[in-house]
Design a protein around this motif. Sequence first.
Motif, PDB file in Angstrom:
ATOM      1  N   VAL A  36       0.866  -1.181   0.000  1.00  0.00           N
ATOM      2  CA  VAL A  36       0.000   0.000   0.000  1.00  0.00           C
ATOM      3  C   VAL A  36       0.901   1.229   0.000  1.00  0.00           C
ATOM      4  CG1 VAL A  36      -1.726   1.267   1.350  1.00  0.00           C
ATOM      5  CG2 VAL A  36      -1.711  -1.228   1.406  1.00  0.00           C
ATOM      6  N   SER A  37       0.566   2.231  -0.808  1.00  0.00           N
ATOM      7  CA  SER A  37       1.384   3.442  -0.823  1.00  0.00           C
ATOM      8  C   SER A  37       0.602   4.643  -1.342  1.00  0.00           C
ATOM      9  CB  SER A  37       2.593   3.234  -1.738  1.00  0.00           C
ATOM     10  OG  SER A  37       3.385   4.400  -1.797  1.00  0.00           O
ATOM     11  N   LEU A  44      -5.160  13.636  -4.018  1.00  0.00           N
ATOM     12  CA  LEU A  44      -4.581  12.650  -3.100  1.00  0.00           C
ATOM     13  C   LEU A  44      -4.994  11.245  -3.562  1.00  0.00           C
ATOM     14  CD1 LEU A  44      -2.870  12.700  -0.534  1.00  0.00           C
ATOM     15  CD2 LEU A  44      -4.987  12.631   0.793  1.00  0.00           C
ATOM     16  N   MET A  45      -3.986  10.392  -3.820  1.00  0.00           N
ATOM     17  CA  MET A  45      -4.267   9.036  -4.306  1.00  0.00           C
ATOM     18  C   MET A  45      -3.375   8.014  -3.613  1.00  0.00           C
ATOM     19  SD  MET A  45      -4.344   9.586  -8.366  1.00  0.00           S
ATOM     20  CE  MET A  45      -5.830   9.812  -9.258  1.00  0.00           C
ATOM     21  N   VAL A  46      -3.919   6.815  -3.445  1.00  0.00           N
ATOM     22  CA  VAL A  46      -3.141   5.698  -2.908  1.00  0.00           C
ATOM     23  C   VAL A  46      -3.312   4.483  -3.823  1.00  0.00           C
ATOM     24  CG1 VAL A  46      -3.283   6.414  -0.487  1.00  0.00           C
ATOM     25  CG2 VAL A  46      -5.040   4.917  -1.432  1.00  0.00           C
ATOM     26  N   MET A  47      -2.421   3.512  -3.674  1.00  0.00           N
ATOM     27  CA  MET A  47      -2.567   2.245  -4.390  1.00  0.00           C
ATOM     28  C   MET A  47      -2.511   1.091  -3.398  1.00  0.00           C
ATOM     29  SD  MET A  47       0.988   0.797  -5.485  1.00  0.00           S
ATOM     30  CE  MET A  47       0.757  -0.432  -4.216  1.00  0.00           C
ATOM     31  N   VAL A  48      -3.203   0.017  -3.771  1.00  0.00           N
ATOM     32  CA  VAL A  48      -3.070  -1.223  -3.013  1.00  0.00           C
ATOM     33  C   VAL A  48      -2.986  -2.354  -4.030  1.00  0.00           C
ATOM     34  CG1 VAL A  48      -5.598  -1.403  -2.676  1.00  0.00           C
ATOM     35  CG2 VAL A  48      -4.039  -2.731  -1.239  1.00  0.00           C
ATOM     36  N   SER A  49      -2.073  -3.290  -3.785  1.00  0.00           N
ATOM     37  CA  SER A  49      -1.850  -4.400  -4.709  1.00  0.00           C
ATOM     38  C   SER A  49      -2.469  -5.667  -4.107  1.00  0.00           C
ATOM     39  CB  SER A  49      -0.331  -4.572  -4.888  1.00  0.00           C
ATOM     40  OG  SER A  49      -0.068  -5.559  -5.844  1.00  0.00           O
ATOM     41  N   ILE A  50      -3.459  -6.228  -4.813  1.00  0.00           N
ATOM     42  CA  ILE A  50      -4.245  -7.330  -4.239  1.00  0.00           C
ATOM     43  C   ILE A  50      -4.309  -8.508  -5.213  1.00  0.00           C
ATOM     44  CG2 ILE A  50      -6.538  -7.978  -3.385  1.00  0.00           C
ATOM     45  CD1 ILE A  50      -6.907  -5.272  -2.302  1.00  0.00           C
ATOM     46  N   ALA A  51      -4.052  -9.702  -4.698  1.00  0.00           N
ATOM     47  CA  ALA A  51      -4.111 -10.902  -5.539  1.00  0.00           C
ATOM     48  C   ALA A  51      -5.578 -11.204  -5.890  1.00  0.00           C
ATOM     49  CB  ALA A  51      -3.486 -12.085  -4.798  1.00  0.00           C
ATOM     50  N   PHE A  66     -12.839   1.237  -1.587  1.00  0.00           N
ATOM     51  CA  PHE A  66     -12.160   0.535  -0.491  1.00  0.00           C
ATOM     52  C   PHE A  66     -11.738   1.534   0.578  1.00  0.00           C
ATOM     53  CE2 PHE A  66      -8.846   1.436  -3.637  1.00  0.00           C
ATOM     54  CZ  PHE A  66      -7.758   1.867  -2.897  1.00  0.00           C
ATOM     55  N   VAL A  67     -11.471   1.002   1.763  1.00  0.00           N
ATOM     56  CA  VAL A  67     -10.976   1.834   2.868  1.00  0.00           C
ATOM     57  C   VAL A  67      -9.641   1.266   3.324  1.00  0.00           C
ATOM     58  CG1 VAL A  67     -11.348   2.425   5.309  1.00  0.00           C
ATOM     59  CG2 VAL A  67     -13.212   2.689   3.670  1.00  0.00           C
ATOM     60  N   VAL A  68      -8.646   2.135   3.480  1.00  0.00           N
ATOM     61  CA  VAL A  68      -7.354   1.743   4.051  1.00  0.00           C
ATOM     62  C   VAL A  68      -7.360   2.162   5.516  1.00  0.00           C
ATOM     63  CG1 VAL A  68      -4.844   2.007   3.944  1.00  0.00           C
ATOM     64  CG2 VAL A  68      -6.198   2.162   1.836  1.00  0.00           C
ATOM     65  N   SER A  69      -7.214   1.191   6.423  1.00  0.00           N
ATOM     66  CA  SER A  69      -7.129   1.493   7.855  1.00  0.00           C
ATOM     67  C   SER A  69      -5.707   1.198   8.312  1.00  0.00           C
ATOM     68  CB  SER A  69      -8.123   0.641   8.657  1.00  0.00           C
ATOM     69  OG  SER A  69      -9.440   0.883   8.210  1.00  0.00           O
ATOM     70  N   ILE A  70      -5.014   2.214   8.779  1.00  0.00           N
ATOM     71  CA  ILE A  70      -3.606   2.073   9.177  1.00  0.00           C
ATOM     72  C   ILE A  70      -3.555   1.511  10.598  1.00  0.00           C
ATOM     73  CG2 ILE A  70      -1.449   3.349   9.556  1.00  0.00           C
ATOM     74  CD1 ILE A  70      -2.696   5.478   7.535  1.00  0.00           C
TER      75      ILE A  70
END
Length: 164
Positions: A36-37, A44-51, A66-70
């Motif tokens: 995730v980055s 403002l943008m993020v990426m997540v790599s998912i199989a 989607f939601v990113v929870s740190i």
Amino acid sequence: MSSKEAKEAIKRMPWPVTLIGAAHEGRYNVMTASWVSQVSFNPLMVMVSIAPERYTYELIQKSGEFVVSILAKEQVQVANFCGSRSGKETDKIEELKLKTQPGKVVKVPLLQDCIANLECKVVATQEAGDHVIFIGEVVAGSVVREDAIPLLMLNWKPGSFVPL
Ligand SMILES: Cc1cc2nc3c(=O)[nH]c(=O)nc-3n(C[C@H](O)[C@H](O)[C@H](O)COP(=O)(O)O)c2cc1C
């Protein structure tokens, strides 16, 4: 095919440990993700790599959100649990009694016990080897715990990288 040495080398890169939440038509799930980055400031943008075999993949693909929870450093067990069971068989939210609240913009719930939540809408998808990268515009965000230390991972072990 990557060499054994290359695989050893990449394990030296520290990653954050997050939970990715996704929901579609009454189904809701969270999974642990470290790939995730942030990828853009404006917007403002993020990426997540998912199989593609992940349950989460199906939910994001269908909902476009989607939601990113740190996660915080003491949440190693949450990370390991949500990263070793699939929502196809286990209701992880119920098993861990995770407390949630409605998202401000997206339909995916937010976690009450994490450092911060990022609400994302998918703007692009890119195949990357055996994973698929979802790029999300961050349409809302909230800090939950001001002073908590994030959970980081090194050598595939959550909690094995301790920040100063
Ligand atoms: C620390 C950690 C980090 C992980 N990072 C990722 C990741 O970035 N992408 C991914 O596809 N799977 C990742 N996984 C594996 C998934 O979390 C795991 O396969 C999970 O059971 C999938 O859940 P789901 O089927 O409910 O979506 C990670 C697992 C752990 C323990």
